[in-house]
Design a protein around this motif. Structure first.
Motif, PDB file in Angstrom:
ATOM      1  N   THR A  12     -18.132  -2.622 -64.873  1.00 14.00           N
ATOM      2  CA  THR A  12     -18.313  -1.101 -65.306  1.00 14.00           C
ATOM      3  C   THR A  12     -17.179  -0.868 -66.117  1.00 14.00           C
ATOM      4  N   GLU A  13     -18.060  -0.259 -67.683  1.00 17.33           N
ATOM      5  CA  GLU A  13     -16.924  -0.565 -68.655  1.00 17.33           C
ATOM      6  C   GLU A  13     -17.486   0.858 -69.058  1.00 17.33           C
ATOM      7  N   CYS A 248     -23.441  -1.407 -64.500  1.00 14.41           N
ATOM      8  CA  CYS A 248     -24.290  -2.024 -63.865  1.00 14.41           C
ATOM      9  C   CYS A 248     -24.172  -2.963 -62.859  1.00 14.41           C
ATOM     10  N   TYR A 249     -25.346  -3.511 -61.680  1.00 12.67           N
ATOM     11  CA  TYR A 249     -25.082  -4.780 -60.718  1.00 12.67           C
ATOM     12  C   TYR A 249     -26.441  -5.436 -60.783  1.00 12.67           C
ATOM     13  N   LEU A 250     -25.921  -6.569 -59.912  1.00 10.71           N
ATOM     14  CA  LEU A 250     -26.547  -8.182 -60.622  1.00 10.71           C
ATOM     15  C   LEU A 250     -27.197  -7.910 -59.256  1.00 10.71           C
ATOM     16  N   ILE A 251     -27.684  -8.271 -58.061  1.00 14.59           N
ATOM     17  CA  ILE A 251     -28.243  -8.697 -56.777  1.00 14.59           C
ATOM     18  C   ILE A 251     -29.246 -10.169 -57.246  1.00 14.59           C
ATOM     19  N   PRO A 252     -28.705 -11.016 -56.423  1.00 12.79           N
ATOM     20  CA  PRO A 252     -29.274 -12.315 -56.751  1.00 12.79           C
ATOM     21  C   PRO A 252     -30.289 -12.841 -55.317  1.00 12.79           C
ATOM     22  N   ILE A 253     -31.658 -13.315 -55.450  1.00 10.46           N
ATOM     23  CA  ILE A 253     -31.919 -13.263 -53.567  1.00 10.46           C
ATOM     24  C   ILE A 253     -31.998 -14.345 -53.326  1.00 10.46           C
ATOM     25  N   ASP A 254     -30.769 -14.734 -52.224  1.00 14.19           N
ATOM     26  CA  ASP A 254     -30.468 -16.259 -51.919  1.00 14.19           C
ATOM     27  C   ASP A 254     -31.494 -17.293 -51.004  1.00 14.19           C
ATOM     28  N   ASN A 255     -32.005 -16.421 -49.993  1.00 16.28           N
ATOM     29  CA  ASN A 255     -33.225 -16.574 -49.099  1.00 16.28           C
ATOM     30  C   ASN A 255     -34.265 -15.803 -48.718  1.00 16.28           C
ATOM     31  N   VAL A 256     -35.541 -15.385 -47.976  1.00 15.38           N
ATOM     32  CA  VAL A 256     -36.581 -14.908 -47.641  1.00 15.38           C
ATOM     33  C   VAL A 256     -36.947 -15.613 -46.423  1.00 15.38           C
ATOM     34  N   VAL A 257     -36.263 -14.866 -45.544  1.00 14.47           N
ATOM     35  CA  VAL A 257     -37.276 -15.301 -44.184  1.00 14.47           C
ATOM     36  C   VAL A 257     -38.472 -14.711 -43.963  1.00 14.47           C
ATOM     37  N   ALA A 258     -39.827 -15.138 -43.660  1.00 12.32           N
ATOM     38  CA  ALA A 258     -40.685 -13.873 -43.388  1.00 12.32           C
ATOM     39  C   ALA A 258     -40.960 -13.907 -41.656  1.00 12.32           C
ATOM     40  N   GLU A 259     -41.420 -13.284 -41.709  1.00 13.87           N
ATOM     41  CA  GLU A 259     -42.326 -12.569 -40.123  1.00 13.87           C
ATOM     42  C   GLU A 259     -43.774 -12.550 -40.133  1.00 13.87           C
TER      43      GLU A 259
END
Length: 278
Positions: A12-13, A248-259
């Motif tokens: 944030t600048e 800004c916010y950067l949200i990296p997806i590491d893993n997705v576990v399915a149900e």
């Protein structure tokens, strides 16, 4: 599905403005991989006390949702709408505590909620949320609530004309105190989330120089880690001598576990966001 993320990153600048009117939730330096809710709010330029509006809204929504126990772990539009009303009430209260009127203060809103049923995105104004899959491109992007975007959709302006349109900073939705009719959020439901995806929340100051193709190219670079990618985005803003605050916010997806059983039912209700030209 269960969505696991890597460390969320942000900056944030102040840019070339006199003060910082953007706000984050979680606040700078406080995000962890356990966080499920992220907000970027931009105090509207030209309004009074935009910094109060953005901070009030981001904290009210973030803290309200963080304290809730969600049924089945699912964040619905109705639950978010209750948090939004809490934020409007907080704006009304902030106005009531001032000796001078704060009625003109206003803020945009971008929100990302990671939930059992995927992701819920909500926005008001011209700050944006992107869903990017490296090597593929932008899967969804919020559509700005702005005069220039409305004119492009109506065919009154071309994309080239929109870039230099004198009133391109006029927004058609914002959060303000004491509104007779409160502006509501527009929602995007994203269920198709994969490991390696990114969600990117940003105010319009970031977009002063960062083009969509820049964002895709940066996030798709296999030689860079997440910190390198955020640094490359910030460099574009810094070197462009950005006039506005940029956050800004950067949200990296590491893993997705399915149900499987849960996800099959949930997928029937998916609503993808539109990829808009502005």
């Amino acid at each position: 599905m269960k969505i696991e993320i890597r460390q969320p990153l942000c900056f944030t600048e102040i840019g070339r403005k006199d003060q910082q009117e953007d706000s984050l939730f979680p606040r700078l330096g406080q995000a962890t991989t356990a966080n499920r809710y992220f907000l970027v709010c931009d105090g509207v330029g030209g309004s009074e006390h935009g910094e109060v509006a953005s901070a009030t809204v981001s904290q009210a929504i973030g803290e309200h949702l963080a304290q809730m126990q969600l049924p089945d772990g699912v964040l619905t539009e109705e639950i978010f709408a209750m948090a939004l009303d809490q934020a409007y009430n907080a704006l009304d209260y902030a106005e009531s505590q001032q000796t001078a009127s704060f009625k003109k203060m206003a803020t945009t809103l971008t929100f990302l909620g990671l939930r059992r049923r995927g992701c819920l995105i909500a926005h008001i104004g011209d700050s944006r949320v992107y869903h990017v899959r490296p090597g593929i491109g932008i899967l969804s992007r919020t559509s700005d609530h702005s005069l220039v975007n409305d004119l492009v959709k109506a065919g009154e302006l071309t994309l080239e004309q929109a870039k230099t349109f004198k009133q391109k900073n006029i927004i058609t939705r914002a959060m303000q105190p004491l509104m007779e009719v409160r502006d509501r959020a527009e929602f995007t439901h994203v269920l198709q989330v994969e490991a390696g995806d990114y969600f990117f929340l940003c105010c319009d100051g970031v977009l002063e120089h960062l083009q969509d193709e820049d964002l895709v190219n940066i996030l798709s670079n296999p030689s860079w880690n997440d910190e390198d990618k955020l640094a490359a985005i910030k460099k574009i803003c810094d070197e462009g001598n950005t006039r506005d605050n940029y956050t800004c916010y950067l949200i990296p997806i590491d893993n997705v576990v399915a149900e499987p059983l849960f996800d099959v039912v949930a997928a029937e209700d998916e609503i993808e966001g539109e990829v808009e030209p502005i």
